[in-house]
Design a protein around this motif. Structure first.
Motif, short mmCIF file in Angstrom:
data_model
loop_
_atom_site.label_atom_id
_atom_site.label_comp_id
_atom_site.label_asym_id
_atom_site.label_seq_id
_atom_site.Cartn_x
_atom_site.Cartn_y
_atom_site.Cartn_z
N GLU A 13 0.83 -1.23 0.00
CA GLU A 13 0.00 0.00 0.00
C GLU A 13 0.86 1.26 0.00
OE1 GLU A 13 -2.62 -0.56 3.33
OE2 GLU A 13 -3.64 -2.21 2.28
N LEU A 14 1.95 1.23 0.78
CA LEU A 14 2.84 2.40 0.80
C LEU A 14 3.40 2.69 -0.59
CD1 LEU A 14 4.93 1.91 4.11
CD2 LEU A 14 3.10 3.56 3.69
N VAL A 15 3.76 1.61 -1.28
CA VAL A 15 4.34 1.79 -2.63
C VAL A 15 3.28 2.28 -3.62
CG1 VAL A 15 5.43 0.60 -4.57
CG2 VAL A 15 6.08 0.03 -2.23
N MET A 16 2.09 1.70 -3.54
CA MET A 16 1.03 2.09 -4.50
C MET A 16 0.70 3.57 -4.35
SD MET A 16 -1.32 -1.36 -4.75
CE MET A 16 -1.54 -1.80 -3.08
N GLU A 17 0.65 3.99 -3.10
CA GLU A 17 0.38 5.40 -2.84
C GLU A 17 1.50 6.28 -3.42
OE1 GLU A 17 0.64 6.89 1.33
OE2 GLU A 17 -1.53 6.63 1.21
N LEU A 18 2.75 5.84 -3.20
CA LEU A 18 3.88 6.60 -3.72
C LEU A 18 3.83 6.73 -5.24
CD1 LEU A 18 6.76 7.88 -3.23
CD2 LEU A 18 7.67 5.60 -3.63
N PHE A 19 3.41 5.66 -5.91
CA PHE A 19 3.36 5.67 -7.38
C PHE A 19 2.05 6.29 -7.91
CE2 PHE A 19 7.07 3.52 -9.25
CZ PHE A 19 7.73 3.13 -8.09
#
Ligand code: GAL
Length: 337
Positions: A138-144
């Protein structure tokens, strides 16, 4: 690396009155493991003066841990807290402790459910590995940019996929296996296209990750858009190598690594080690997922007290799933940019 444990360390011994105190033995799989060092510190700090606590470091050897356990049985131990080296080895240990009527709380490395069932005074305190994998994703998806069809500038080559390096913990460990599969599954579920360049095992270890990152950068350095580590120690090792290769810059001179710089690649860990939080502050590590050892240590202490004092463990403020498990939630952690 810090050596925390001298064997055995006897704690909480008040002069002349130790004999009637309950004896508790804490067995660690490996005192060199950074997360277990901070976990053990918390357990020890919470132990209090009315028990006698001994700590044993198995140095990653199940044979050594078995010896420690046998010795503690002979010493008249009242309760064992076990972080097993080989979680599948719990079968024979649990049977042995049952024959001696010694209760046991396992933690961090999860025995099989069928083994926990062998002895009614056996429990497990831990965290659900799949939750940490999901939170990391989730952290990565938000970042991207949270839109799988339209990735933002962190998709450096603009191909709509995220070129990813995975650093995996110890093979067969529930956290390494589940975190890896769950992080990948979470991306796919949300429609993100993860292009896994390589999954490299670095056994939870900072130095091993540092070594392995050398070849990884040589081979995939140009393509890499994301580094996912199963724990913070490996993320820190990876960052050390990436810094050496000039991969993080403070282009705007604000004293912090600049996410807008073209060479910036997000690295994520799991655990929430102090050093990792520091790296997040400085901008080298993008985020982590806190593996809440403080709450786990507290749950272990509360459960221990209830067991030792013959109180009803179901009166404790924890849900005891299947009469065996106390689960503590993970928490995602990034710096507010
Ligand atoms: C995991 C933790 C790792 C390592 C491992 C040892 O939960 O994330 O850093 O300590 O346990 O069993």
């Amino acid at each position: 690396m810090r050596k925390i444990l001298i064997l055995p360390i006897l704690l909480a011994v008040l002069s002349g009155c130790s004999s009637h105190k309950p004896r508790v033995a804490l067995f660690l799989y490996n005192g060199e493991d950074l997360f277990m060092q901070s976990f053990a510190d918390k357990i020890v700090a919470m132990a209090g003066m009315d028990i006698e606590l001994s700590v044993f470091d198995a140095q990653n050897s199940q044979l050594l841990q078995n010896e420690h356990i046998e010795n503690q049985i002979k010493e008249g131990c009242d309760l064992m807290l076990i972080n097993p080296v080989d979680r599948l080895g719990a079968y024979s240990v649990i049977r042995r402790l049952k024959s001696e009527n010694i209760p046991v709380i396992y933690f961090n490395r999860e025995p099989l459910f069928k083994d926990l069932l062998l002895w009614e005074k056996t429990w497990y305190v831990g965290a659900k590995a799949n939750q940490s994998g999901q939170m990391q994703a989730e952290l990565v998806m938000e970042l991207f940019g949270n839109d799988p069809g339209n990735l933002n500038r962190y998709d450096r080559n603009g191909d709509g996929r995220i070129q990813t390096v995975i650093l995996k913990g110890e093979q067969g460990h529930q956290d390494a296996e589940i975190r890896t599969s769950e992080v990948v599954r979470s991306f796919r579920l949300m429609g993100f296209d993860l292009d896994i360049l390589i999954t490299e095992v670095a056994n939870w270890d900072k130095d091993e990750a540092y070594e392995k990152m050398d070849d990884i950068i040589k081979t995939y350095g140009h393509d890499m858009e994301l580094v996912l580590a199963n724990n913070d120690a490996m993320a820190l090792g990876a960052i050390r190598r990436m810094r050496q290769k000039g991969m993080f810059k403070d282009s705007n001179g604000n004293g912090r690594v600049d996410m807008d710089d073209d060479s910036w690649i997000p690295v994520l860990g799991i655990d929430g080690l102090e050093q990792a939080v520091q790296m997040i502050e400085e901008g080298y590590l993008y985020g982590t997922v806190i593996n809440d050892s403080l709450s786990m240590a507290r749950a272990m202490r509360d459960l221990s007290e209830a067991i030792l004092n013959g109180r009803n463990i179901y009166d404790l403020p924890y849900r005891i799933e299947d009469n065996k498990y106390i689960w503590i939630d993970y928490q995602a952690f990034i710096k507010n940019h």
